[in-house]
Write an enzyme that holds these catalytic residues in place. Structure first.
Site, PDB file in Angstrom:
ATOM      1  N   LYS A   1     -18.215  -5.769   8.031  1.00 55.59           N
ATOM      2  CA  LYS A   1     -16.916  -6.425   8.212  1.00 55.59           C
ATOM      3  C   LYS A   1     -16.399  -6.140   9.609  1.00 55.59           C
ATOM      4  O   LYS A   1     -16.767  -5.151  10.238  1.00 55.59           O
ATOM      5  CB  LYS A   1     -15.910  -5.929   7.173  1.00 55.59           C
ATOM      6  CG  LYS A   1     -16.224  -6.422   5.778  1.00 55.59           C
ATOM      7  CD  LYS A   1     -15.101  -6.095   4.832  1.00 55.59           C
ATOM      8  CE  LYS A   1     -15.386  -6.686   3.462  1.00 55.59           C
ATOM      9  NZ  LYS A   1     -14.303  -6.403   2.521  1.00 55.59           N
TER      10      LYS A   1
ATOM     11  N   HIS B   1       0.849  -1.201   0.000  1.00 59.28           N
ATOM     12  CA  HIS B   1       0.000   0.000   0.000  1.00 59.28           C
ATOM     13  C   HIS B   1       0.885   1.251   0.000  1.00 59.28           C
ATOM     14  O   HIS B   1       0.633   2.207  -0.742  1.00 59.28           O
ATOM     15  CB  HIS B   1      -0.875   0.060   1.255  1.00 59.28           C
ATOM     16  CG  HIS B   1      -1.920  -0.985   1.355  1.00 59.28           C
ATOM     17  ND1 HIS B   1      -2.108  -1.718   2.513  1.00 59.28           N
ATOM     18  CD2 HIS B   1      -2.858  -1.414   0.477  1.00 59.28           C
ATOM     19  CE1 HIS B   1      -3.119  -2.549   2.329  1.00 59.28           C
ATOM     20  NE2 HIS B   1      -3.587  -2.399   1.102  1.00 59.28           N
TER      21      HIS B   1
ATOM     22  N   ARG C   1      -2.948  -6.695  -7.062  1.00 60.10           N
ATOM     23  CA  ARG C   1      -1.940  -7.748  -7.079  1.00 60.10           C
ATOM     24  C   ARG C   1      -2.087  -8.479  -8.405  1.00 60.10           C
ATOM     25  O   ARG C   1      -3.209  -8.679  -8.883  1.00 60.10           O
ATOM     26  CB  ARG C   1      -2.142  -8.693  -5.904  1.00 60.10           C
ATOM     27  CG  ARG C   1      -1.776  -8.070  -4.577  1.00 60.10           C
ATOM     28  CD  ARG C   1      -1.990  -9.028  -3.421  1.00 60.10           C
ATOM     29  NE  ARG C   1      -3.370  -9.462  -3.317  1.00 60.10           N
ATOM     30  CZ  ARG C   1      -4.328  -8.821  -2.640  1.00 60.10           C
ATOM     31  NH1 ARG C   1      -4.049  -7.700  -2.014  1.00 60.10           N
ATOM     32  NH2 ARG C   1      -5.547  -9.283  -2.588  1.00 60.10           N
TER      33      ARG C   1
ATOM     34  N   SER D   1      -3.301  -7.515   3.142  1.00 58.66           N
ATOM     35  CA  SER D   1      -3.617  -7.438   4.570  1.00 58.66           C
ATOM     36  C   SER D   1      -4.064  -8.793   5.093  1.00 58.66           C
ATOM     37  O   SER D   1      -3.775  -9.161   6.232  1.00 58.66           O
ATOM     38  CB  SER D   1      -4.700  -6.378   4.804  1.00 58.66           C
ATOM     39  OG  SER D   1      -4.220  -5.108   4.442  1.00 58.66           O
TER      40      SER D   1
END
Length: 172
Positions: A46, A22, A95, A133
């Site tokens: 979440k 990041h 990614r 993460s």
């Protein structure tokens, strides 16, 4: 709506926690735009490891060398947040392989919702391109601080250790 500014970019994400990947995207994007707004998404469905204030502080501690960034939290659609910021560009860190299909789908939906907002995909530099993460949360309990420092800024390693220690003391 007023004209969106192409000199402002927004990098939205959960950043739970911020990784060196990041940070690499933030550093490079901050060189491309006059102002970079890092948007911390808050999703009530979440359960993040770090709350929004903690994530904001970890990003702040990891980016003192970036003088043209601003950190904000937001709820709702990222593309709406980008427009609220007056930005024309949304940065998406991806990614290789794992994120591309989902990000292209999201980009096409965002184009329908806000055709005046462009999405710029950025891949973190080579050795950081695979870091997520989720990976960090998986390896943190068994990795050493030295190993974690290959993926995380120093303030995040410290905060992650404290968070893990606190959760280990909390009965389930």
């Amino acid at each position: 709506m007023s004209q969106l500014d192409p000199r402002i970019a927004v990098y939205p994400g959960s950043f739970d926690p911020i990784t060196l990947g990041h940070l690499n995207v933030m550093e490079r994007a901050s060189r491309l735009f006059d102002r970079l707004i890092v948007g911390i998404g808050v999703n009530i469905h979440k359960f993040p490891m770090f709350d929004a204030r903690e994530r904001e502080e970890l990003i702040r501690q990891s980016t003192p060398h970036l003088t043209n960034i601003e950190i904000r939290t937001f709820r709702g659609l990222a593309v709406n947040f980008v427009r609220e910021c007056g930005a024309k560009i949304m940065i998406r860190g991806v990614r290789p392989i794992t994120d591309i299909a989902a990000e292209i789908t999201m980009m096409m939906a965002n184009r329908r919702l806000a055709p005046d907002v462009e999405t710029l995909f950025m891949i973190a530099d080579g050795e950081l391109a695979h870091v997520s993460s989720s990976l960090i949360k998986e390896i943190a309990p068994i990795a050493s601080d030295e190993e974690l420092s290959r993926f995380l800024p120093p303030p995040v390693v410290t905060a992650l250790r404290a968070k893990l220690a606190a959760s280990a003391r909390t009965p389930r």
